[in-house]
Design an enzyme around this catalytic site. Structure first.
Site, mmCIF file in Angstrom:
data_model
loop_
_atom_site.group_PDB
_atom_site.id
_atom_site.type_symbol
_atom_site.label_atom_id
_atom_site.label_comp_id
_atom_site.label_asym_id
_atom_site.label_seq_id
_atom_site.Cartn_x
_atom_site.Cartn_y
_atom_site.Cartn_z
ATOM 1 N N ARG A 44 14.785 -47.616 2.891
ATOM 2 C CA ARG A 44 14.985 -46.985 1.588
ATOM 3 C C ARG A 44 13.916 -47.556 0.654
ATOM 4 O O ARG A 44 13.625 -48.745 0.697
ATOM 5 C CB ARG A 44 16.367 -47.284 1.029
ATOM 6 C CG ARG A 44 16.450 -46.851 -0.445
ATOM 7 C CD ARG A 44 17.839 -46.931 -0.980
ATOM 8 N NE ARG A 44 18.652 -45.869 -0.442
ATOM 9 C CZ ARG A 44 19.584 -45.222 -1.141
ATOM 10 N NH1 ARG A 44 19.796 -45.529 -2.398
ATOM 11 N NH2 ARG A 44 20.309 -44.299 -0.579
ATOM 12 N N ARG A 97 26.115 -49.178 -0.314
ATOM 13 C CA ARG A 97 26.889 -48.240 0.496
ATOM 14 C C ARG A 97 26.116 -47.756 1.719
ATOM 15 O O ARG A 97 26.598 -47.847 2.856
ATOM 16 C CB ARG A 97 27.278 -47.053 -0.373
ATOM 17 C CG ARG A 97 28.185 -46.034 0.255
ATOM 18 C CD ARG A 97 28.285 -44.826 -0.660
ATOM 19 N NE ARG A 97 28.487 -45.238 -2.049
ATOM 20 C CZ ARG A 97 29.672 -45.400 -2.596
ATOM 21 N NH1 ARG A 97 30.749 -45.170 -1.890
ATOM 22 N NH2 ARG A 97 29.795 -45.793 -3.846
ATOM 23 N N HIS A 108 17.352 -37.696 1.540
ATOM 24 C CA HIS A 108 18.307 -38.660 2.087
ATOM 25 C C HIS A 108 19.037 -37.919 3.215
ATOM 26 O O HIS A 108 20.200 -37.551 3.077
ATOM 27 C CB HIS A 108 19.263 -39.097 0.968
ATOM 28 C CG HIS A 108 20.172 -40.231 1.329
ATOM 29 N ND1 HIS A 108 20.042 -40.949 2.493
ATOM 30 C CD2 HIS A 108 21.227 -40.769 0.668
ATOM 31 C CE1 HIS A 108 20.981 -41.881 2.532
ATOM 32 N NE2 HIS A 108 21.706 -41.785 1.436
#
Lengths: 153, 306
Positions: B101, B51, B129
Site C-alpha cells: 500500500r 484493517r 484497491h
C-alpha cells in the site's frame, strides 16, 4: 526569398512543413533537435496560402523512426513530412499519434508516482482524434489542452 | 517473463473473477491450510492501514506462510530517501509475493513492472484497491448465489469513492443494473456513466434516497459521505442526514436484499440496522480474509483443493 525555402534545396533529409507558428519550438523540443549535430534550417512566420503563416524545419541527413516523428502529432497534427533523397521528394507523409507515449508528456497529477520517482512517464493514447491520453500508472486522463511536455533529455 | 500481478480490478476478466470466487468459497469452508509453507510474503505498507494489513496478514498466517515487511514508512528505508524502485528490487529478491500500500497513485503498477514476484495492490492513493472489490463481489455472489442480472443500489459518495468505481468495473461483466444515489456535489462522474453506456449497462441516478431505489435492489451498497469532500459546508449540512439508512427504511425491501458497506462506517448506517438479517457488512469484512487467501494462492500458482 521563396527560392531559398525550396524543399529541393535539401540534398537528403526530412522537411517538416505546415507547422503552426506557435507550435514550432514545441516540435523542435519534441524531436530533441537541440541535441542533433545535423544541419538544421528553421523558418517561422512564413507566408502560407493555406494557413496564413506557418513554420518549417529542414533537417539534413536525418530520417526519423515512425514512433519518434509521430510524437509531434501531439502539438501539430496537421504537419506534412517530406522525405528527401538526392534533392527529390521521395515520400510525403502525415503524422498520426502512436498508441503509447513514453517519456514525452508529464502527468498532471501531483500524487502520481511518475512525479515522485526518477522514471519515465507512460501514456496510452485513448482517443487519437481528440488527443486524450491516460497515464498508465495513476490512470488519470489528460485532455489536449492540459498536455504539458516533460522536461529533460 | 513478468509474473502476473493484481494492480487493478481490470487485470481480472470474467473468468478470473469467477475462479477467485470459487477458490474463496473453499477457503471460507476451511481457511486453515498449509499451502504457503516455506513461502515468504512481504507486506510493504508505506501508508498505514490497520484493517487491510491485518486482513492480509491473517490470510497468510492461516496458510502458514511467513511475513516480512513494515506497517508504516517510519520503519522503512523510504525515510532515508530510497526510491520505490530500489525497495521493490530488493524485496522481490527476498520474497515470493509482495503486498503493498502506498500513498502515491500508480505506485503498484510501477512496482509490478520492476518486481519479478507478483504484486498485490492493497491501495495506491485514491486510485485502486482491487482486493476490496473482489471481497465485495464475493459477498454479492455469496448472498445472491449469482452475479448475473442483479440490481445494485449504490449510495453516498459516488464521486470520490474508489470502492464504488472499481465495483462498477468489476460487476460490468455480469449485466447489472445500477441505481446511483448521491447528492449533486458527489454525483457519479461522467466517465463512469460513459463506461456503463459503452457496456450497455442500465443505470438511474437519484438525488434522494428514495424508497424506490431501496425496494427494487438486490444489493444496497452504502458508502460514507465525508464532510471534507464538500466545498460548500451549507450543502453538507443539507444532505448529511439524507443518505442515512435506518432499519424502518428496509421494511418493504426484497427478501434477498443485503446491505453492504466497505467500512469504516460512521453515521450512514444507523446502529438499528445491525440486527436486521439483511445487514451483511461485518460478514463482508470477514470475507476479506478468504478472498485474499484466494488471490494470493492464485497469483503464486497454488492449486486449492476443496
Amino acid at each position: 526569398m521563396s527560392k531559398a525555402l525550396q524543399v529541393a534545396a535539401l540534398e537528403n533529409g526530412t522537411v517538416i512543413d505546415h507547422i503552426p507558428p506557435e507550435q514550432l519550438f514545441k516540435v523542435v523540443s519534441l524531436l530533441r533537435l537541440q541535441y542533433l549535430n545535423n544541419r538544421i534550417t528553421i523558418g517561422n512566420n512564413l507566408g502560407s496560402r493555406k494557413m496564413g503563416s506557418k513554420g518549417i524545419i529542414k533537417i539534413s541527413d536525418k530520417f526519423f523512426e515512425e514512433d519518434e516523428i509521430n510524437r509531434i502529432a501531439l502539438v501539430a497534427p496537421k504537419v506534412k513530412l517530406n522525405i528527401i533523397r538526392n534533392y527529390e521528394v521521395i515520400e510525403k507523409k502525415r503524422v498520426t499519434l502512436p498508441d503509447v507515449l513514453t517519456g514525452i508528456v508529464k502527468c498532471n497529477n501531483p500524487k502520481c508516482i511518475t512525479n515522485n520517482e526518477p522514471m519515465k512517464t507512460k501514456f496510452d493514447v485513448i482517443d487519437k482524434d481528440r488527443v486524450i491520453l491516460q497515464c498508465k500508472y495513476c490512470e488519470i486522463k489528460t485532455d489536449k489542452e492540459e498536455i504539458i511536455l516533460s522536461k529533460g533529455k | 517473463m513478468k509474473p502476473r500481478s493484481l494492480v487493478n480490478i481490470e487485470d481480472y476478466d470474467k473468468e478470473d473473477i469467477l475462479r477467485i470466487i470459487e477458490t474463496t468459497e473453499k477457503f471460507k469452508k476451511n481457511p486453515n491450510r498449509s499451502l504457503l509453507k516455506g513461502k515468504v510474503c512481504a507486506t510493504l505498507f508505506f501508508e498505514p492501514s490497520t484493517r487491510t494489513r491485518l486482513s492480509f496478514e491473517t490470510a497468510i498466517n492461516r496458510l502458514e506462510g511467513r511475513i516480512v515487511g513494515f506497517s508504516d514508512t517510519a520503519t522503512s528505508s523510504a525515510t532515508k530517501g530510497e526510491s520505490l524502485r530500489d525497495t521493490i528490487m530488493m524485496v522481490s529478491n527476498y520474497t515470493d509475493l509482495i503486498i503493498m500500500r502506498h500513498h502515491l497513485e500508480g505506485s503498484a503498477r510501477y512496482a509490478s513492472e520492476i518486481s519479478h514476484v507478483p504484486i498485490i495492490n492493497a491501495g495506491d492513493g485514491s486510485n485502486q484497491h482491487p482486493t476490496q472489490t473482489m471481497l465485495d463481489i464475493f459477498s454479492i455472489y455469496e448472498t445472491q448465489q449469482t452475479l448475473e442480472n442483479l440490481t445494485i443500489t449504490i449510495v453516498g459518495d459516488l464521486k470520490y469513492g474508489r470502492a464504488v468505481h472499481s465495483l462498477i468495473e468489476g460487476l460490468s461483466h455480469f449485466k447489472p443494473t445500477f441505481n446511483f444515489v448521491a447528492p449533486d456535489e458527489l454525483k457519479i462522474p461522467k466517465k463512469h456513466k460513459l463506461f456503463c453506456d459503452k457496456k450497455s449497462i442500465k443505470y438511474r441516478e437519484f438525488t434522494n434516497f428514495s424508497p424506490e431505489a431501496i425496494n427494487e435492489a438486490d444489493i444496497l451498497y452504502m458508502t460514507r459521505v465525508q464532510r471534507e469532500r464538500f466545498t460548500d459546508l451549507m450543502e453538507y449540512e443539507k444532505v448529511k442526514n439524507i443518505y442515512v439508512l435506518r432499519n424502518d427504511m428496509l421494511a418493504d425491501s426484497r427478501e434477498n436484499l443485503k446491505v453492504l458497506h466497505p467500512l469504516p462506517r460512521v453515521k450512514e448506517i444507523s446502529p438499528d440496522v445491525d440486527d436486521n438479517p439483511k445487514a451483511y457488512y461485518f460478514e463482508q469484512a470477514r470475507n476479506g480474509v478468504y478472498t485474499r487467501q484466494a488471490v494470493i494462492c492464485d497469483l503464486i500458482g497454488i492449486d486449492v483443493e476443496s
